[in-house]
Motif scaffolding. Structure first.
Motif, PDB file in Angstrom:
ATOM      1  N   SER A 141       0.833  -1.209   0.000  1.00  0.00           N
ATOM      2  CA  SER A 141       0.000   0.000   0.000  1.00  0.00           C
ATOM      3  C   SER A 141       0.863   1.253   0.000  1.00  0.00           C
ATOM      4  O   SER A 141       0.502   2.269  -0.618  1.00  0.00           O
ATOM      5  N   LYS A 142       2.011   1.190   0.673  1.00  0.00           N
ATOM      6  CA  LYS A 142       2.930   2.332   0.657  1.00  0.00           C
ATOM      7  C   LYS A 142       3.524   2.536  -0.733  1.00  0.00           C
ATOM      8  O   LYS A 142       3.705   3.679  -1.188  1.00  0.00           O
ATOM      9  N   ASN A 143       3.849   1.438  -1.407  1.00  0.00           N
ATOM     10  CA  ASN A 143       4.337   1.549  -2.786  1.00  0.00           C
ATOM     11  C   ASN A 143       3.278   2.178  -3.689  1.00  0.00           C
ATOM     12  O   ASN A 143       3.583   3.008  -4.553  1.00  0.00           O
ATOM     13  N   LEU A 144       2.030   1.754  -3.482  1.00  0.00           N
ATOM     14  CA  LEU A 144       0.942   2.288  -4.304  1.00  0.00           C
ATOM     15  C   LEU A 144       0.726   3.772  -4.032  1.00  0.00           C
ATOM     16  O   LEU A 144       0.406   4.533  -4.957  1.00  0.00           O
ATOM     17  N   ASN A 354      15.581   9.916   4.109  1.00  0.00           N
ATOM     18  CA  ASN A 354      14.316   9.585   3.472  1.00  0.00           C
ATOM     19  C   ASN A 354      13.384  10.793   3.441  1.00  0.00           C
ATOM     20  O   ASN A 354      12.591  10.956   2.503  1.00  0.00           O
ATOM     21  N   SER A 355      13.459  11.627   4.460  1.00  0.00           N
ATOM     22  CA  SER A 355      12.584  12.799   4.504  1.00  0.00           C
ATOM     23  C   SER A 355      12.951  13.813   3.426  1.00  0.00           C
ATOM     24  O   SER A 355      12.142  14.660   3.044  1.00  0.00           O
ATOM     25  N   ASP A 356      14.203  13.738   2.905  1.00  0.00           N
ATOM     26  CA  ASP A 356      14.628  14.670   1.861  1.00  0.00           C
ATOM     27  C   ASP A 356      14.012  14.314   0.508  1.00  0.00           C
ATOM     28  O   ASP A 356      13.964  15.162  -0.389  1.00  0.00           O
ATOM     29  N   ASP A 380      13.525  11.536 -16.283  1.00  0.00           N
ATOM     30  CA  ASP A 380      14.595  10.719 -15.694  1.00  0.00           C
ATOM     31  C   ASP A 380      14.522  10.751 -14.171  1.00  0.00           C
ATOM     32  O   ASP A 380      14.692   9.723 -13.494  1.00  0.00           O
ATOM     33  N   PHE A 381      14.273  11.949 -13.628  1.00  0.00           N
ATOM     34  CA  PHE A 381      14.172  12.058 -12.183  1.00  0.00           C
ATOM     35  C   PHE A 381      12.956  11.283 -11.659  1.00  0.00           C
ATOM     36  O   PHE A 381      13.047  10.597 -10.635  1.00  0.00           O
ATOM     37  N   MET A 382      11.826  11.398 -12.343  1.00  0.00           N
ATOM     38  CA  MET A 382      10.620  10.710 -11.896  1.00  0.00           C
ATOM     39  C   MET A 382      10.837   9.204 -11.846  1.00  0.00           C
ATOM     40  O   MET A 382      10.436   8.530 -10.886  1.00  0.00           O
ATOM     41  N   GLU A 383      11.487   8.668 -12.866  1.00  0.00           N
ATOM     42  CA  GLU A 383      11.772   7.233 -12.883  1.00  0.00           C
ATOM     43  C   GLU A 383      12.720   6.859 -11.744  1.00  0.00           C
ATOM     44  O   GLU A 383      12.513   5.851 -11.056  1.00  0.00           O
ATOM     45  N   ALA A 389      12.183   5.144  -4.188  1.00  0.00           N
ATOM     46  CA  ALA A 389      11.167   5.086  -3.134  1.00  0.00           C
ATOM     47  C   ALA A 389      10.614   3.682  -2.977  1.00  0.00           C
ATOM     48  O   ALA A 389      10.450   3.173  -1.865  1.00  0.00           O
ATOM     49  N   VAL A 390      10.348   3.021  -4.118  1.00  0.00           N
ATOM     50  CA  VAL A 390       9.800   1.664  -4.077  1.00  0.00           C
ATOM     51  C   VAL A 390      10.836   0.681  -3.545  1.00  0.00           C
ATOM     52  O   VAL A 390      10.525  -0.193  -2.716  1.00  0.00           O
ATOM     53  N   GLN A 391      12.082   0.815  -3.992  1.00  0.00           N
ATOM     54  CA  GLN A 391      13.120  -0.112  -3.529  1.00  0.00           C
ATOM     55  C   GLN A 391      13.393   0.041  -2.040  1.00  0.00           C
ATOM     56  O   GLN A 391      13.641  -0.943  -1.342  1.00  0.00           O
ATOM     57  N   LEU A 392      13.350   1.278  -1.555  1.00  0.00           N
ATOM     58  CA  LEU A 392      13.526   1.495  -0.119  1.00  0.00           C
ATOM     59  C   LEU A 392      12.401   0.827   0.664  1.00  0.00           C
ATOM     60  O   LEU A 392      12.628   0.172   1.683  1.00  0.00           O
TER      61      LEU A 392
END
Length: 415
Positions: A141-144, A354-356, A380-383, A389-392
């Motif tokens: 759910s966090k990934n979503l 992570n907050s950054d 590129d940045f969005m990807e 974020a997802v990998q973390l």
């Protein structure tokens, strides 16, 4: 009409809210223990084993026989069973020799303990499934949430670029690139959604729940999985031997097979039948009273096959126990290494950084909207942002799931 529509809308929203259920892990496990159908069904095995123990203590019923005269040819009388007639009665009781009944009761009691251990092992297995599904649904759910936020921003940009592309203010290739990025995120999102659907179904099944379960997790709940635990093979193995029901099952199975060998040997010893009888006529003298003793002669059937079979099963259970000892040692070391590697990988990332992410993301989005950066730099940045974020989040999920595997391996909450 407007009031009616408003009321219907309020009821609809209320149904949506009711259809979801936000729970902590503790609340989840409490409901699981009360409502899980697998546990409820398995518990009947314990009750059934207790009933067999009760039955094992009961001796065979005595046998009562009666021999009544059907026709007396001397007197020409049917059913002549009076004082001048003839009748006889007898009663017999089987007496177990060789400790058969004692061995049978002990074996039944051991099978009762086996049923309890099987129930506990099922509980351990289902508890691990529950926790893994709980945490998987939560982190998915966090990934979503991350992906949906980006999809929303990209969709707004696509709508804006579509208008501008029609006017010729922006090249069409920029619109196509945004649409391609949007589709990539959609495909990645679908994989997470499909996995969440499966795990949500598992949660509902384990909880016997119709509503959608929404797991919640605090930072302290997660941080406990990142604490350092030194590897102590002997200590972990000792705790697993003491706590794991499947290990205790192997030990108890050997005990049950040893008792079965004793029982089969005792079955080779003939049982004694004691009885008493009364014969009105037809014996050596009238109103004859006798004591009857009977015992089979063990000439052919000495139960050799069953004894050998029981011995073979006993030796097999001992070998299986030795194999399980080796498996347990390997499993403990393997699961500890998996958890510790995931923990170290997460610790190498400074959690304060992570907050950054959010601040950088908002800054890039704002600069792109002001045309301070190019579309290529933005996509590129969005990807990269979505991937990071997802990998973390996936790394955090691995830390928790591997920690739960270690908990289950020892059958003790280390975290």
């Amino acid at each position: 009409m407007k009031k009616l529509f408003g009321l219907l809308l309020l009821l609809f929203i209320n149904q949506i809210v009711v259809a979801q259920k936000t729970v902590t892990l503790q609340e989840c496990e409490s409901q699981f223990l009360k409502n899980n159908l697998f546990l409820l069904a398995s518990h009947y095995n314990i009750d059934a084993s207790k009933a067999l123990t009760i039955q094992a203590r009961i001796w065979d019923n005595p046998t009562l026989t009666a021999d009544l005269n059907a026709y007396n040819p001397e007197r020409g009388k049917y059913f002549d069973i009076g004082t001048q007639g003839a009748k006889s009665f007898g009663i017999d009781q089987l007496i177990y020799l060789g400790g058969k009944k004692r061995n049978e009761v002990k074996l039944a009691q051991t099978n009762e303990q086996l049923a309890e251990l099987e129930f506990n092992d099922l509980l351990r297995t289902l508890k691990l499934q529950l926790r893994k599904s709980f945490y998987t649904v939560y982190f998915n759910s966090k990934n979503l949430e991350t992906t949906d936020k980006q999809l929303s921003h990209i969709e707004d940009l696509i709508n804006s670029y579509s208008v501008q592309a029609k006017k010729g203010n922006v090249p069409l290739k920029d619109l196509v690139r945004l649409q391609s990025l949007f589709l990539n995120f959609k495909n990645e999102r679908m994989e997470v959604v499909n996995n969440s659907i499966e795990e949500q179904a598992n949660l509902k099944l384990l909880l016997n729940e119709n509503e959608t379960v929404i797991p919640t997790l605090t930072d302290s709940d997660f941080n406990k999985y990142t604490k350092e635990i030194l590897f102590d093979a002997k200590s972990f193995e000792s705790e697993a031997i003491a706590n794991r029901p499947d290990y205790l099952l192997k030990q108890k199975d050997i005990e049950a097979n040893e008792l079965n060998v004793k029982l089969q040997k005792s079955l080779s010893i003939p049982d004694l039948t004691l009885g008493a009888s009364y014969t009105q006529r037809g014996g050596a003298f009238d109103n004859q009273k006798n004591i009857n003793i009977g015992i089979p002669l063990p000439l052919w059937n000495k139960n050799k096959g069953n004894i050998q079979f029981a011995k073979t099963i006993l030796e097999q259970s001992k070998i299986e126990k030795q194999s399980f000892d080796l498996e347990l040692q390997t499993e403990i070391a393997s699961n500890w290494n998996k958890w510790n590697e995931s923990r170290k990988n997460y610790k190498q990332i400074n959690p304060s950084e992570n907050s950054d992410f959010e601040m950088v993301y908002n800054g890039i989005l704002e600069n792109f909207q002001k045309r301070n950066i190019s579309l290529l730099e933005f996509t590129d940045f969005m990807e990269s942002y979505n991937q990071a974020a997802v990998q973390l989040n996936e790394l955090k999920k691995k830390v928790v799931l591997s920690g739960e595997e270690l908990n289950s391996t020892i059958n003790k909450d280390l975290f």
